[in-house]
Design a protein around this motif. Structure first.
Motif, PDB file in Angstrom:
ATOM      1  N   UNK A   2       0.843  -1.201   0.000  1.00  0.00           N
ATOM      2  CA  UNK A   2       0.000   0.000   0.000  1.00  0.00           C
ATOM      3  C   UNK A   2       0.875   1.248   0.000  1.00  0.00           C
ATOM      4  N   UNK A   3       0.376   2.283  -0.672  1.00  0.00           N
ATOM      5  CA  UNK A   3       1.114   3.548  -0.765  1.00  0.00           C
ATOM      6  C   UNK A   3       0.357   4.644  -0.020  1.00  0.00           C
ATOM      7  N   UNK A   4       1.077   5.676   0.368  1.00  0.00           N
ATOM      8  CA  UNK A   4       0.440   6.755   1.140  1.00  0.00           C
ATOM      9  C   UNK A   4      -0.663   7.464   0.345  1.00  0.00           C
ATOM     10  N   UNK A   5      -0.626   7.372  -1.007  1.00  0.00           N
ATOM     11  CA  UNK A   5      -1.675   8.032  -1.796  1.00  0.00           C
ATOM     12  C   UNK A   5      -2.933   7.157  -1.920  1.00  0.00           C
ATOM     13  N   UNK A   6      -2.935   6.011  -1.236  1.00  0.00           N
ATOM     14  CA  UNK A   6      -4.129   5.164  -1.219  1.00  0.00           C
ATOM     15  C   UNK A   6      -4.092   4.011  -2.219  1.00  0.00           C
ATOM     16  N   UNK A   7      -3.052   3.954  -3.071  1.00  0.00           N
ATOM     17  CA  UNK A   7      -2.960   2.855  -4.041  1.00  0.00           C
ATOM     18  C   UNK A   7      -2.701   1.530  -3.310  1.00  0.00           C
ATOM     19  N   UNK A   8      -3.370   0.484  -3.779  1.00  0.00           N
ATOM     20  CA  UNK A   8      -3.199  -0.846  -3.180  1.00  0.00           C
ATOM     21  C   UNK A   8      -2.808  -1.836  -4.288  1.00  0.00           C
ATOM     22  N   UNK A   9      -1.740  -2.584  -4.094  1.00  0.00           N
ATOM     23  CA  UNK A   9      -1.358  -3.673  -5.000  1.00  0.00           C
ATOM     24  C   UNK A   9      -1.486  -4.978  -4.232  1.00  0.00           C
ATOM     25  N   UNK A  10      -2.105  -5.952  -4.888  1.00  0.00           N
ATOM     26  CA  UNK A  10      -2.222  -7.261  -4.251  1.00  0.00           C
ATOM     27  C   UNK A  10      -1.200  -8.191  -4.877  1.00  0.00           C
ATOM     28  N   UNK A  11      -0.440  -8.903  -4.051  1.00  0.00           N
ATOM     29  CA  UNK A  11       0.551  -9.835  -4.585  1.00  0.00           C
ATOM     30  C   UNK A  11       0.746 -11.000  -3.643  1.00  0.00           C
ATOM     31  N   UNK A  12       1.958 -11.587  -3.696  1.00  0.00           N
ATOM     32  CA  UNK A  12       2.249 -12.766  -2.875  1.00  0.00           C
ATOM     33  C   UNK A  12       3.502 -12.547  -2.055  1.00  0.00           C
ATOM     34  N   UNK A  13       3.516 -13.246  -0.906  1.00  0.00           N
ATOM     35  CA  UNK A  13       4.639 -13.123   0.008  1.00  0.00           C
ATOM     36  C   UNK A  13       5.841 -13.954  -0.445  1.00  0.00           C
ATOM     37  N   UNK A  14       7.034 -13.397  -0.329  1.00  0.00           N
ATOM     38  CA  UNK A  14       8.243 -14.222  -0.315  1.00  0.00           C
ATOM     39  C   UNK A  14       9.184 -13.597   0.714  1.00  0.00           C
ATOM     40  N   UNK A  15      10.280 -14.315   1.030  1.00  0.00           N
ATOM     41  CA  UNK A  15      11.159 -13.817   2.087  1.00  0.00           C
ATOM     42  C   UNK A  15      10.461 -13.863   3.434  1.00  0.00           C
ATOM     43  N   UNK A  16      10.797 -12.900   4.281  1.00  0.00           N
ATOM     44  CA  UNK A  16      10.248 -12.873   5.641  1.00  0.00           C
ATOM     45  C   UNK A  16       8.734 -12.650   5.637  1.00  0.00           C
ATOM     46  N   UNK A  17       8.063 -13.199   6.665  1.00  0.00           N
ATOM     47  CA  UNK A  17       6.619 -12.992   6.829  1.00  0.00           C
ATOM     48  C   UNK A  17       6.302 -11.639   7.460  1.00  0.00           C
TER      49      UNK A  17
END
Ligand SMILES: NC(=O)CC[C@H](N)C(=O)O
Length: 364
Positions: A8-23
């Motif tokens: 999420x960005x401070x301007x309200x944009x939301x991207x949905x994706x997948x986790x990798x690396x640390x939780x």
């Protein structure tokens, strides 16, 4: 089933994706890097401390992670955003996947993101505050909290060495001031026979001069140069007494010490194909860059500095030299690994400058 994650960005944009690396979840300033190779060097470059890096190249991790290419063994970036994180790397030097490596360092990543769209947003808006959120229910509250969040810009002390140490050579003796140095600066100096004493960021001019070095190297590093006052004072104390060469943060501190100013750029320069013009030769160098601040050219006019290099993309200052004293600096990375190596000659210039001034009264 891969676990989801939101950017999420401070301007309200939301991207949905997948986790990798640390939780773990994370927050930081989001920037983008356009290099097509060198993700291991980038993720381990201390100058990215506190930042979330978007990689514009769409496949990251395909040749794995090896033991030789780290710029530091303690990466301190806040997170990685990629289009696709390769799960099955292939290379004769490969020792671990990107996912395993980031898990080991407890650094979170998100993939499946439209990094072109994200980069366009950063270019239009300038760098933004961003966060990784694991649960959809927390997305709105996190965006709200980002609006007032303040992130530190004084991480030099965090990433600098705590004690001095030597990387032995048998020729010129160089003191490298570690503001968050990339290991390849040491390698480039050792390659040319230099004996390198790496010293903490707040080493004083007296402590340096006591060692009677042939030259001083000022490293790259994270954050805002204006807050590194100890470094600025030190540079004023060694100017004219010992030759020196500054890279990136070291360049910005040299400018500040000589009375010029720096400013924060809209979205900075981060990539491996930035064209720079050498004003003395007229030659163009293709360079690796990673900086968010820059020297204000107007303020250079009233100093004893001359501008030696400029960026062709936006005309910003890329190199400085003192009019009389043996001191110069560049905003870009002559030590860049994996490259490009066009600006590598600057290390040879530094060696020549040290040799020309060797044994002069300046040193002793
Ligand atoms: N690579 C660096 O040394 C970066 C310098 C400084 N932190 C900037 O962002 O401009």
């Amino acid at each position: 089933m891969r676990k989801q994650r939101f950017l999420v960005l401070e301007d309200g944009t939301i991207f949905k994706g997948y986790r990798f690396g640390s939780d773990k979840e994370t927050q930081g300033e989001i920037v983008f890097n356009t290099a097509m190779t060198g993700y291991q060097e980038t993720l381990s470059d201390p100058s990215y401390t506190g930042q979330i890096i978007t990689f514009t190249y769409p496949l990251i991790g395909n040749y794995g992670i090896n033991r030789d290419d780290y710029e530091t063994l303690n990466p301190s970036l806040k997170g990685m955003v990629v289009r696709e994180a390769c799960e099955l790397p292939s290379n004769f030097r490969n020792m671990a996947s990107l996912d395993e490596t980031l898990k080991n360092y407890d650094i979170p990543g998100i993939d499946g993101v439209d990094t072109r769209k994200l980069t366009r947003i950063i270019r239009q808006h300038g760098v933004l505050k961003a966060a990784f959120v694991n649960e959809e229910a927390d997305v709105e509250a996190t965006i709200e909290s980002l609006k007032t969040a303040e992130f530190p810009t004084d991480e030099v002390a965090q990433v600098s060495t705590k004690t001095a140490y030597v990387s032995t050579g048998n020729d010129l003796r160089v003191v490298l001031i570690d503001f968050g140095k990339k290991e390849n600066i040491v390698r480039e100096l050792n390659l040319r026979g230099c004996d390198v004493t790496v010293m903490p960021w707040n080493t004083t001019a007296e402590e340096i001069l006591r060692l009677r070095p042939d030259g001083v190297m000022l490293s790259n590093g994270p954050g805002n140069p204006e807050v590194v006052q100890d470094g600025i004072n030190m540079i004023n104390g060694i100017l004219g007494k010992v030759p020196f060469f500054g890279i990136c943060l070291g360049h910005q501190l040299f400018a500040l010490a000589c009375g010029a100013s720096t400013f924060k750029m809209k979205f900075g320069h981060r990539g491996a194909n930035h064209p720079v013009k050498n004003l003395a030769t007229g030659k163009i160098e293709i360079t690796s860059q990673n900086h968010g601040y820059s020297v204000d050219p107007e303020t250079v006019k009233d100093t004893d500095l001359v501008i030696t290099h400029v960026a062709l993309n936006d005309g910003t200052v890329e190199g400085l030299r003192h009019k009389e004293l043996p001191a110069f600096s560049v905003q870009y990375h002559p030590e860049a690994s994996p490259g490009p190596h066009d600006p590598n000659y600057l290390f040879d210039d530094f060696i020549q400058m040290m040799n020309e001034n060797k044994g002069s009264v300046m040193n002793g």
